[in-house]
Design an enzyme around this catalytic site. Structure first.
Site, short mmCIF file in Angstrom:
data_model
loop_
_atom_site.label_atom_id
_atom_site.label_comp_id
_atom_site.label_asym_id
_atom_site.label_seq_id
_atom_site.Cartn_x
_atom_site.Cartn_y
_atom_site.Cartn_z
CB ALA A 105 -0.92 -0.01 1.21
CG ASP A 109 7.30 -6.92 8.25
OD1 ASP A 109 8.47 -7.33 8.13
OD2 ASP A 109 6.83 -6.00 7.55
#
Length: 639
Positions: free
Chosen positions: A29, A140
């Site tokens: 994104a 992450d």
């Protein structure tokens, strides 16, 4: 932070978010700064890349990110406010954190002091522990996803790869390996699975980077880097930065063990190890500026969090060059056994007096420095029970620095100090930091609305609030479906202690009611009996009956079995037998008389003598004009 233009800059997304500027681009994104025109606040708007928005698999993953992150509420987690879709633009809105990432911090300053690195990691682990306790993993963890606000608040961002944990969760979907390769755990690389221990591995690598200013594992390619995670192992931070204490090596090694079973099971457990390590280190070790491979950037930057200890004052000499600290130099005259001229003796005595005065001044300055001055030491004051402002004033009066932490307390009022580390009466050098734990008040969690949920759903909802499901009772209920919760005790909105139980009443569905038999009862009695059983009653048209007296119930539907409260029973009431009038058949023949009686619903029964002479009816019994039950037999008499 990029300022490149973007097609949405200046546009109003979803009729609500006015896009101000382009902030950054990620793998899935683009991040934009926008103003929420409804709530008048800045937000970070995360808009999925157009090529991915057309892929429903990625869209589902993107929406899952919002649902996962929105469930997490903690000061060290970037909250998600909203998600939606506008003209093909799939987006979510989250808090805009103005500041910089841990990556930018390390790039600017290089290796941090151990105190600064541990303080930063403490906030990261507090945020991760909330996620792990709620059943989510980040997958992450890296410096780019650790944001440091301008006010010093540390937040973990981008739970975009998080998903609910059962025992282990695959990290490979459709051949895509998620996470940044430099921070992937061996099990993610080898088997494509991740759990909370994978986040701990990445957190250990982040700590290594904060302590050394360099990545623990570098490779010529992503494959080479991944190979080293599996086969190479993580070096000790002290191999990169000279003089780092062994407990810091051990703390990094604990998190980055290749076998996940040897790592802490979650962020909360690793946080305890971090606290224990910090307690082992002295103030000098915690605040020592690093030297070595990763420390180069630190020289140009400003020290983070750690305060440099003042150097001891040196006595000033007669001359000093710029940039150098002058030191005492003097020549004492040598006694040759001969007196010099009076002027020489006076100069010698003056020089000696000046030297003695200078030495006294230097000694006095040194004494002041190590007592009342900045080189002295003080006792940590007792600040328990004080407000935050009172604590700050007290510590400032003792030349000590305040570091804040918070914890729940049943005994100390919200906002007041619980304890300090080091504790009261500990001797510290002036300028040292004292960590004070302030009360968040009693640990309480609000009971969620449970009505209408299943037992399993209620258990999950309570677990998210750190509450437990207690006893369940079963009750009949007309409107709540079987298996759903009718009510909870305590009710929604009640604040309870951690792990306190909530009891619930579960619906067994509508209560079955046996249908009472009312056949043969009067209509009024039948209706009363059915209504007493909480059933509705419908009365159909009355019917003739030769077996049931007039006014009594001739039949009902259903006649037996069970119904639920409010369901209907239909009753039919008897009008008694149907009555007809005997017709006049005098003067008719036998056959004609029988036909006329039959038409009236009666049966003609000729008597002896009829038809013997004239075949003419002269009388009937019952007589014509009398009322009789339909179907009755009428005797026919004739000549």
């Amino acid at each position: 932070m990029t300022t490149a233009s973007h097609p949405l800059v200046g546009e109003l997304v979803d009729g609500r978010y006015r896009v101000l500027r382009h902030l950054a681009d990620g793998g899935m994104a683009t991040v934009l700064l926008a103003t929420d025109t409804r709530l008048d606040r800045d937000v970070a708007l995360k808009v999925m890349r157009p090529d991915l928005a057309a892929d429903q698999t990625f869209v589902s993953r993107f929406r899952r990110e919002a649902r996962s992150a929105a469930r997490l509420s903690h000061p060290n987690v970037v909250p998600v406010y909203d998600q939606g879709e506008d003209d093909g633009q799939v987006f979510l809105a989250m808090e805009y954190v103005e500041g910089r990432s841990a990556r930018e911090l390390v790039d600017a300053e290089g290796a941090l002091t151990p105190r600064a690195a541990l303080d930063l990691m403490e906030s990261v682990l507090m945020g991760l522990s909330v996620a792990h306790d709620a059943g989510y993993i980040h997958r992450d963890v890296k410096p780019e996803n650790i944001l440091i606000a301008d006010n010093g608040q540390v937040k973990v961002a981008d739970f975009g790869l998080a998903r609910a944990v059962t025992s282990q969760t695959a990290t490979v979907d459709d051949g895509v390996l998620y996470g940044t390769v430099a921070y992937l755990s061996p099990e993610q690389v080898e088997r494509g699975i991740a759990d909370a221990r994978s986040d701990i591995y990445a957190a250990g690598l982040v700590l290594f980077e904060l302590l050394t200013g360099t990545r623990a594992i570098e490779g010529e390619s992503p494959i080479h880097t991944a190979f080293q995670h599996v086969h190479g192992g993580v070096p000790a931070p002290s191999e990169r930065v000279t003089g780092l204490p062994a407990p810091l090596d051990d703390l990094v090694a604990l998190a980055t063990h290749r076998d996940p079973d040897e790592r802490p099971r979650g962020a909360g457990e690793y946080l305890k190890s971090l606290h224990a390590t910090r307690d082992e280190l002295t103030s000098q070790q915690l605040d020592r500026r690093p030297t070595g491979t990763g420390a180069a950037g630190a020289a140009a930057g400003t020290p983070t969090l750690a305060h440099p200890r003042p150097t001891r004052t040196r006595a000033l000499g007669a001359t000093a060059t710029a940039g150098h600290t002058p030191h005492v130099t003097a020549e004492v005259p040598v006694d040759t056994g001969r007196e010099g001229p009076p002027s020489s003796r006076r100069r010698g005595r003056g020089l000696l007096a000046a030297l003695l005065a200078l030495l006294l001044l230097a000694g006095g300055a040194g004494y002041w420095y190590v007592t009342a001055g900045p080189g002295g030491s003080v006792l940590v004051p007792d600040v328990a029970g004080q407000t935050r402002d009172e604590v700050a004033t007290t510590l400032d009066g003792h030349d000590l620095e305040l570091t804040e932490q918070s914890a729940f307390s049943e005994d100390v009022a919200k906002g007041n100090a619980i304890t300090s580390n080091p504790p009261a009466e500990t001797e510290l050098a002036k300028g040292s930091e004292v960590t004070v734990v302030f009360s968040k008040g009693p640990e309480r969690y609000e009971v969620p609305e449970l009505a209408g949920l299943t037992v399993d759903a209620a258990k999950a909802a309570l677990a998210k609030r750190n509450l437990a499901l207690g006893d369940t009772t079963q009750q009949w209920h007309e409107s709540v479906a079987k298996g759903e919760i009718i009510s909870a005790d305590p009710g929604a909105g009640t604040e309870l202690k951690r792990d306190q139980e909530v009891t619930v009443a579960v619906s067994k569905g509508p209560e079955p009611i046996p249908v009472p038999s009312v056949t043969g009862q009067s209509a009024a009695a039948a209706i009363a009996a059915l209504e007493k059983a909480d059933l509705s009653v419908t009365r159909t048209d009355d019917v003739y009956s030769t077996s049931v007296d007039k006014g009594l119930v001739a039949s009902q539907s259903p006649a037996d079995g069970t119904l639920t409260r409010g369901e209907t029973v239909t009753i039919t009431v008897s009008k008694g037998p149907e009555m007809v009038t005997v017709p006049d058949v005098q003067g008719l023949s036998e056959a004609e008389a029988k036909r006329k009686l039959k038409a009236a619903g009666l049966t003609g029964a000729p008597q002896p003598g009829l038809g013997s002479l004239l075949d003419q009816v002269i009388d009937t019994r019952p007589s014509s004009g009398q009322s009789v039950e339909k179907g009755s037999t009428v005797k026919i008499y004739g000549l």
